[in-house]
Scaffold this active site. Structure first.
Site, PDB file in Angstrom:
ATOM      1  N   GLU A   1     -45.775  26.155 110.775  1.00 25.82           N
ATOM      2  CA  GLU A   1     -46.064  25.006 111.447  1.00 25.82           C
ATOM      3  C   GLU A   1     -45.341  23.627 110.675  1.00 25.82           C
ATOM      4  O   GLU A   1     -45.702  23.607 109.133  1.00 25.82           O
ATOM      5  CB  GLU A   1     -47.176  25.030 110.760  1.00 25.82           C
ATOM      6  CG  GLU A   1     -48.324  23.294 111.832  1.00 25.82           C
ATOM      7  CD  GLU A   1     -49.322  24.317 111.392  1.00 25.82           C
ATOM      8  OE1 GLU A   1     -50.682  23.316 112.119  1.00 25.82           O
ATOM      9  OE2 GLU A   1     -50.184  24.732 110.901  1.00 25.82           O
TER      10      GLU A   1
ATOM     11  N   LYS B   1     -51.883  21.597 119.923  1.00 26.71           N
ATOM     12  CA  LYS B   1     -53.336  22.865 118.826  1.00 26.71           C
ATOM     13  C   LYS B   1     -55.111  22.294 119.631  1.00 26.71           C
ATOM     14  O   LYS B   1     -55.436  20.611 119.177  1.00 26.71           O
ATOM     15  CB  LYS B   1     -53.374  22.273 117.461  1.00 26.71           C
ATOM     16  CG  LYS B   1     -54.009  22.754 116.622  1.00 26.71           C
ATOM     17  CD  LYS B   1     -53.907  23.344 114.844  1.00 26.71           C
ATOM     18  CE  LYS B   1     -54.255  23.689 114.325  1.00 26.71           C
ATOM     19  NZ  LYS B   1     -54.147  24.309 112.371  1.00 26.71           N
TER      20      LYS B   1
ATOM     21  N   CYS C   1     -52.020  28.014 113.895  1.00 27.95           N
ATOM     22  CA  CYS C   1     -52.609  27.950 112.612  1.00 27.95           C
ATOM     23  C   CYS C   1     -54.100  28.032 113.233  1.00 27.95           C
ATOM     24  O   CYS C   1     -54.436  29.495 113.400  1.00 27.95           O
ATOM     25  CB  CYS C   1     -52.406  26.913 112.015  1.00 27.95           C
ATOM     26  SG  CYS C   1     -52.541  27.328 110.181  1.00 27.95           S
TER      27      CYS C   1
END
Length: 297
Positions: A43, A116, A153
């Site tokens: 990331e 995300k 994540c």
């Protein structure tokens, strides 16, 4: 048989963006040399993890996806090496900014974006200041080598996200990440415990529950920003479709992990274990609530 090799890389990130991108390219080339078809980079690898502090200065890192210099570079690289690259970057779109992934196919085509969905706000992980929640939903891309789903994540902690991608046909789940200790004064960081077992176990559960291999790529090293420091866990890994780790990186050291799977065997196993046949979506109403009772509007 339809065999595919996947790879996860991990590296340290410094303050020089060009050096970070060049190092990522080096690792991608090495992974391709090991036979990898789909290569996951960690990331936000182009920079240090800037969300460690709250600063308006870091907002300038964000750039639109269209014409993004790093994405253009990675597109050319993917085409040269005939590899699929899910590429993490800080995206500017209108008046918003997102923590995004561009899926680049083996011919260099950009297949689309994932933004995300779950945005954390913890000591040293002040992402709500930098990122709006993703608005594109969980997606699956039919790449040259396999159908893949990608979470970023904090997304990796949510079984609902993995299940959504599996239901849409993902054969592999990829999780680029930047996770480590909480931010502490620099003189204390070396005493912090690298408590990464829980992080790994959650994703291994996704693999086992969905019978889908998981590929997780984390960063390494200590990063000092804004008077605090974070020690990143490393410990990138690849699991099989039963939730077993079959390749794992150390907590320190630049690493390339690879693993080869037979897509036909993976498909046959998902059919034999009848989880998807026996699902009862109508019984899961509580998942549409925050408190288990009241439906979200």
């Amino acid at each position: 048989m339809r065999k595919i090799t996947v790879a996860a890389t991990q590296m340290a990130c410094g303050t020089d963006m060009e050096k970070n991108i060049a190092n990522a390219e080096k690792l991608i080339r090495e992974a391709a040399g090991k036979g990898a078809n789909i290569i996951q980079i960690q990331e936000l690898f182009a920079t240090q993890y800037f969300a460690q502090e709250v600063s308006f200065d870091h907002l300038a890192i964000a750039q639109p996806a269209e014409g993004h210099p790093m994405l253009e570079r990675m597109s050319r690289l993917a085409k040269e090496l005939s590899v699929v690259l899910p590429v993490s970057f800080y995206e500017s779109a209108g008046n918003c900014r997102f923590n995004s992934i561009m899926i680049i196919d083996a011919d260099g085509r950009k297949l689309g974006l994932y933004r995300k969905t779950h945005i954390p706000d913890d000591p040293g992980y002040y992402e709500k200041f930098y990122f709006s929640p993703g608005d594109l939903g969980f997606q699956v891309w039919d790449t040259a080598y396999a159908k893949i789903g990608v979470g970023i994540c904090w997304d990796q902690w949510f079984p609902e996200a993995a299940r959504c991608m599996a239901l849409k046909g993902a054969e592999f789940l990829f999780y680029p990440t930047a996770i480590g200790t909480f931010a502490v004064p620099p003189e204390q960081v070396e005493n912090e415990v690298l408590d990464y077992d829980h992080w790994q176990n959650v994703m291994l559960g996704h693999a086992a529950a969905n019978m889908t291999p998981v590929i997780a790529s984390n960063r390494i090293g200590v990063e000092e920003i804004g008077g605090t420091a974070i020690k990143f866990w490393g410990a990138s890994f690849i699991s099989d479709n039963r939730g077993n780790k079959i390749a794992e990186a150390p907590v320190k050291g630049e690493t390339i992990l690879t693993a080869t799977f037979d897509r036909d065997e993976l498909s046959a196993y998902r059919q034999e274990v009848c989880v998807f046949r026996d699902r009862r979506p109508a019984a899961y109403e509580a998942l549409f609530t925050l408190d288990g009772v009241h439906k979200s509007v």
